[in-house]
Write an enzyme that holds these catalytic residues in place. Structure first.
Site, PDB file in Angstrom:
ATOM      1  N   HIS A 294       0.851  -1.183   0.000  1.00 44.59           N
ATOM      2  CA  HIS A 294       0.000   0.000   0.000  1.00 44.59           C
ATOM      3  C   HIS A 294       0.890   1.237   0.000  1.00 44.59           C
ATOM      4  O   HIS A 294       1.933   1.246   0.666  1.00 44.59           O
ATOM      5  CB  HIS A 294      -0.921   0.012   1.231  1.00 44.59           C
ATOM      6  CG  HIS A 294      -2.016   1.021   1.157  1.00 44.59           C
ATOM      7  ND1 HIS A 294      -1.835   2.336   1.518  1.00 44.59           N
ATOM      8  CD2 HIS A 294      -3.306   0.912   0.740  1.00 44.59           C
ATOM      9  CE1 HIS A 294      -2.977   2.998   1.334  1.00 44.59           C
ATOM     10  NE2 HIS A 294      -3.875   2.172   0.871  1.00 44.59           N
ATOM     11  N   GLU A 347      -7.541  -5.033  -0.250  1.00 45.56           N
ATOM     12  CA  GLU A 347      -8.097  -5.764  -1.394  1.00 45.56           C
ATOM     13  C   GLU A 347      -8.157  -7.271  -1.165  1.00 45.56           C
ATOM     14  O   GLU A 347      -9.066  -7.940  -1.660  1.00 45.56           O
ATOM     15  CB  GLU A 347      -7.263  -5.475  -2.646  1.00 45.56           C
ATOM     16  CG  GLU A 347      -7.288  -4.030  -3.090  1.00 45.56           C
ATOM     17  CD  GLU A 347      -6.293  -3.768  -4.204  1.00 45.56           C
ATOM     18  OE1 GLU A 347      -5.652  -4.737  -4.670  1.00 45.56           O
ATOM     19  OE2 GLU A 347      -6.147  -2.605  -4.600  1.00 45.56           O
TER      20      GLU A 347
END
Length: 408
Positions: A294, A347
């Site tokens: 991320h 995700e």
């Protein structure tokens, strides 16, 4: 945008490199223009009371509350009220606000009538949403936010946020050759979304799991789509225009994420005995493992922790396989990329949770949009209070002007 190496020169008002003119002063700044890092990384562009992401701590919040705590203990409607009004509702306020929102779910007849044509032209629901949302704003006579008082701006935002799930699910069903399912005012935001998507009232555990996901993704700092919405809001455009721009930014592959791609990776691995070979090969080739890493978090994404717990509560073979893959991916990343801080992101388990709750993979990112539209709208309302257009400068690095015009 220039590199960070130019920042100190620009801040001091020094001239640029040979052949470039000295940087002129910007009104109100004695030092001249401020040159910032590419992508505005690490630059605070405004003040906000909506929320913040503290990436090194693995923590984010909405107003003064932990976003994870809110996702575990509160409803979408509660958090919506918090972002729009600045406070969590009491029981009476919750009942009034929830009933009000439920009454806004129906889209105007003129919009409903053209949804089949939009679905035929744009098979991906998120693509169709850009057109449908713009039309919904026009059909309801939404005016520029600078021509409205705060109550009217809030009313426009409430209506559009409530209609986005109706639009997305209708576009999906029409694209599958099925009739749209009208919203049910007696169902919660999350349960109604699943009902309109599938045509069946969801199991309570599925509605609650999706609600946790929706709450956890309502807002997440000054990401590209949120910033886009605020830039458009600073022009005084109507709320629909701000949200259409945000949807457009979300559609980009560098921003929208890909929960479905994380599930595709699980499908490609197939069985536990293939995990190490599949993962190692891709890491050694320099490929990204979907669902990991991320740009902000330097530790585990708190949304991933929440959704892992949610997936484990739902249970099943997919969850067992996903946790086994996660464990080995993290171990192999630590072995092969010891200098990188790469952790599980939202995700990975978002895809698992949505799959278990019966959502088709083509609706994973649209489902994200159905909650993030609330956060976008909160930012639009906040930006509208600052009656100054966002109008940065750019540092010209082309051939120094003026040059003589060439003869033809």
């Amino acid at each position: 945008m220039p590199s960070t190496a130019t920042t100190s020169r620009a801040l001091s008002g020094d001239p640029g490199s040979p052949g470039e003119p000295a940087q002129p002063a910007v009104p109100g700044t004695a030092a001249g223009p401020i040159v910032v890092p590419p992508g505005l990384a690490g630059v605070s562009v405004t003040d906000t009371s909506i929320g913040h992401v503290r990436g090194r701590e693995g923590f984010y919040h909405y107003r003064q509350y932990s976003a994870v705590d809110l996702a575990e203990r509160r409803t979408v409607e509660d958090v919506w009220h918090l972002l729009f009004s600045g406070e969590l509702p009491d029981r009476e306020q919750r009942a009034e606000f929830t009933a009000r929102l439920a009454g806004y779910r129906e889209v105007p007849a003129g919009v409903r009538d053209v949804l089949p044509a939009i679905a035929a032209a744009a098979p991906a629901p998120l693509d169709g949403l850009r057109t449908a949302l713009s039309l919904a704003g026009a059909a309801q006579g939404m005016r520029p936010i600078w021509d409205l008082d705060e109550a009217a701006r809030r009313e426009d935002a409430l209506r559009l946020c409530a209609q986005v799930p109706t639009l997305l699910t209708a576009l999906h069903r029409l694209g599958q050759g099925e009739e749209p399912v009208p919203p049910r005012p007696d169902l919660s935001y999350a349960a109604n979304y699943l009902f309109m998507l599938t045509g069946t009232e969801p199991r309570p555990e599925h509605a609650r799991a999706i609600e946790r996901y929706l709450v956890s993704t309502i807002d997440h700092g000054f990401n590209a789509s949120t910033f886009t919405a605020r830039v458009i809001a600073s022009t005084g455009a109507d709320v629909a225009a701000c949200l259409v721009g945000a949807v457009g930014a979300l559609s980009g592959p560098l921003h929208g994420g890909a929960p479905s791609r994380a599930l595709d990776a699980l499908d490609a691995i197939g069985t536990p005995d293939r995990i190490d070979a599949w993962v190692r090969e891709r890491i050694e080739r320099g490929e990204r493992i979907m669902g990991f890493g991320h740009p902000v978090y330097r530790t585990e994404d708190p949304r991933s922790r929440l959704l892992r717990r949610t997936a484990c509560e739902l249970g099943g073979d997919l969850v067992e396989f996903a946790t086994a893959v996660e464990s080995r991916v993290l171990a192999l990343l630590a072995e092969l990329k010891p200098d990188r801080e790469i952790h599980t992101n939202v995700e990975f388990y978002a895809g698992v949770v949505m799959e278990l709750c019966g959502l088709p993979r083509t609706m994973f990112t649209p489902t994200f949009a159905s909650s993030r539209v609330i956060g976008w709208s909160a930012h639009v309302l906040e930006q509208a209070r600052d009656r100054k257009i966002i109008r940065p400068d750019a540092r010209y690095v082309g051939t120094p002007p003026p040059q003589p015009l060439p003869e033809i």
